[in-house]
Scaffold this motif. Structure first.
Motif, short mmCIF file in Angstrom:
data_model
loop_
_atom_site.label_atom_id
_atom_site.label_comp_id
_atom_site.label_asym_id
_atom_site.label_seq_id
_atom_site.Cartn_x
_atom_site.Cartn_y
_atom_site.Cartn_z
N PHE A 5 92.45 22.60 -4.98
CA PHE A 5 92.56 20.59 -5.84
C PHE A 5 92.62 20.92 -7.24
CE2 PHE A 5 92.89 16.25 -6.01
CZ PHE A 5 93.81 15.77 -5.25
N GLN A 6 93.09 20.50 -8.33
CA GLN A 6 93.57 20.64 -9.61
C GLN A 6 93.94 19.10 -9.95
OE1 GLN A 6 96.90 23.78 -9.83
NE2 GLN A 6 95.04 25.06 -9.88
N ILE A 7 93.28 18.68 -11.40
CA ILE A 7 93.10 17.98 -11.33
C ILE A 7 93.31 17.93 -13.59
CG2 ILE A 7 92.04 15.85 -12.40
CD1 ILE A 7 90.59 16.42 -8.72
N ASP A 8 94.69 17.31 -13.59
CA ASP A 8 93.87 17.72 -14.86
C ASP A 8 93.81 16.27 -15.56
OD1 ASP A 8 95.02 17.08 -17.81
OD2 ASP A 8 96.74 18.02 -17.70
N ALA A 9 92.65 16.10 -16.68
CA ALA A 9 91.29 15.42 -17.34
C ALA A 9 91.94 14.17 -17.95
CB ALA A 9 89.72 16.08 -17.29
N GLY A 10 93.19 14.34 -18.44
CA GLY A 10 93.88 14.13 -19.60
C GLY A 10 92.83 14.18 -21.11
N GLU A 11 93.19 13.39 -21.34
CA GLU A 11 91.88 13.50 -23.30
C GLU A 11 90.76 12.40 -22.86
OE1 GLU A 11 94.83 11.59 -25.93
OE2 GLU A 11 95.99 13.04 -25.50
N LYS A 12 90.75 11.35 -21.73
CA LYS A 12 89.62 10.89 -21.88
C LYS A 12 88.61 11.13 -20.46
CE LYS A 12 91.92 7.10 -24.43
NZ LYS A 12 91.73 5.92 -24.49
N LEU A 13 87.52 11.27 -20.39
CA LEU A 13 86.27 10.70 -19.04
C LEU A 13 85.69 10.58 -19.66
CD1 LEU A 13 85.96 15.25 -18.52
CD2 LEU A 13 86.82 13.38 -16.73
N HIS A 14 86.06 8.90 -18.77
CA HIS A 14 85.02 8.20 -19.43
C HIS A 14 85.20 6.13 -18.12
CE1 HIS A 14 87.88 5.95 -22.25
NE2 HIS A 14 88.24 6.53 -22.66
N ILE A 15 84.70 5.74 -18.17
CA ILE A 15 84.76 4.85 -17.85
C ILE A 15 85.77 4.59 -16.88
CG2 ILE A 15 84.20 2.51 -19.62
CD1 ILE A 15 82.48 3.15 -15.82
N SER A 16 86.85 4.09 -18.06
CA SER A 16 87.71 3.77 -17.79
C SER A 16 89.16 4.04 -16.15
CB SER A 16 88.74 3.55 -19.01
OG SER A 16 89.66 4.59 -19.52
N GLU A 36 89.57 22.43 -9.19
CA GLU A 36 89.93 22.53 -10.92
C GLU A 36 90.03 21.09 -11.57
OE1 GLU A 36 92.53 26.09 -11.04
OE2 GLU A 36 91.61 27.32 -10.10
N LEU A 37 89.33 21.07 -12.28
CA LEU A 37 88.69 20.01 -13.07
C LEU A 37 89.34 20.75 -14.78
CD1 LEU A 37 89.70 17.41 -14.12
CD2 LEU A 37 86.84 17.01 -14.18
N ASP A 38 91.06 20.53 -14.97
CA ASP A 38 91.45 21.00 -16.28
C ASP A 38 90.90 19.50 -17.56
OD1 ASP A 38 92.53 21.52 -18.73
OD2 ASP A 38 94.16 21.30 -18.77
N VAL A 39 89.72 20.56 -18.47
CA VAL A 39 89.52 18.72 -19.65
C VAL A 39 89.90 19.65 -20.78
CG1 VAL A 39 86.83 18.41 -17.74
CG2 VAL A 39 87.00 20.51 -19.21
N SER A 40 90.87 21.01 -20.96
CA SER A 40 91.18 21.00 -21.58
C SER A 40 91.76 20.17 -23.31
CB SER A 40 91.81 22.22 -21.77
OG SER A 40 93.35 21.70 -21.31
N LYS A 41 91.94 19.08 -22.71
CA LYS A 41 92.46 18.22 -23.96
C LYS A 41 91.65 16.84 -23.56
CE LYS A 41 96.29 18.48 -21.30
NZ LYS A 41 96.84 17.83 -19.80
N VAL A 42 90.35 16.96 -23.49
CA VAL A 42 89.17 15.70 -23.08
C VAL A 42 88.68 15.65 -25.07
CG1 VAL A 42 87.21 14.77 -21.99
CG2 VAL A 42 88.65 16.01 -20.90
N ALA A 43 88.99 13.99 -25.58
CA ALA A 43 88.71 14.28 -26.87
C ALA A 43 87.42 13.49 -26.58
CB ALA A 43 89.56 13.94 -27.66
N GLN A 44 86.83 12.63 -25.61
CA GLN A 44 86.70 11.45 -24.96
C GLN A 44 85.62 11.72 -23.83
OE1 GLN A 44 88.12 7.48 -25.80
NE2 GLN A 44 88.27 7.93 -27.83
N THR A 45 84.37 11.85 -23.82
CA THR A 45 83.10 11.77 -22.16
C THR A 45 82.11 10.50 -22.14
OG1 THR A 45 81.49 13.32 -23.14
CG2 THR A 45 83.94 14.33 -22.10
#
Length: 93
Positions: A5-16, A36-45
């Protein structure tokens, strides 16, 4: 159904986004799929998202599955290390 299962985390990995991410992870687990979680664009965690990922990693390993974080950004890597959750990145140091 694919075993991955592939997931794109986008730019934010936080409570929202935790609720949506939780739903996706639960779906993968119920379908017996590794993630597989793509975290290549995550700027905030934040702690909430990393706690969710750690809990999923533990649950998925018990089910014989895995969680892989693809191409972690510096934001992801430093937050993971700061919280002592290095196993999320596949390392134990």
């Amino acid at each position: 159904m694919p075993d991955l299962f592939q997931i794109d985390a986008g730019e934010k990995l936080h409570i929202s986004v935790v609720e949506r991410l939780h739903e996706q992870l639960e779906l993968a687990l119920s379908n017996h799929q590794s993630v597989e979680l793509d975290v290549s664009k995550v700027a905030q965690t934040d702690t909430a998202s990393l706690q969710l990922l750690y809990a999923f990693k533990v649950a998925s390993e018990k089910a014989g599955l895995r969680l892989v974080l693809l191409n972690p950004t510096e934001s992801v890597s430093s937050s993971v290390k700061l919280l002592g959750l290095n196993s999320l990145l596949g390392s134990t140091d």
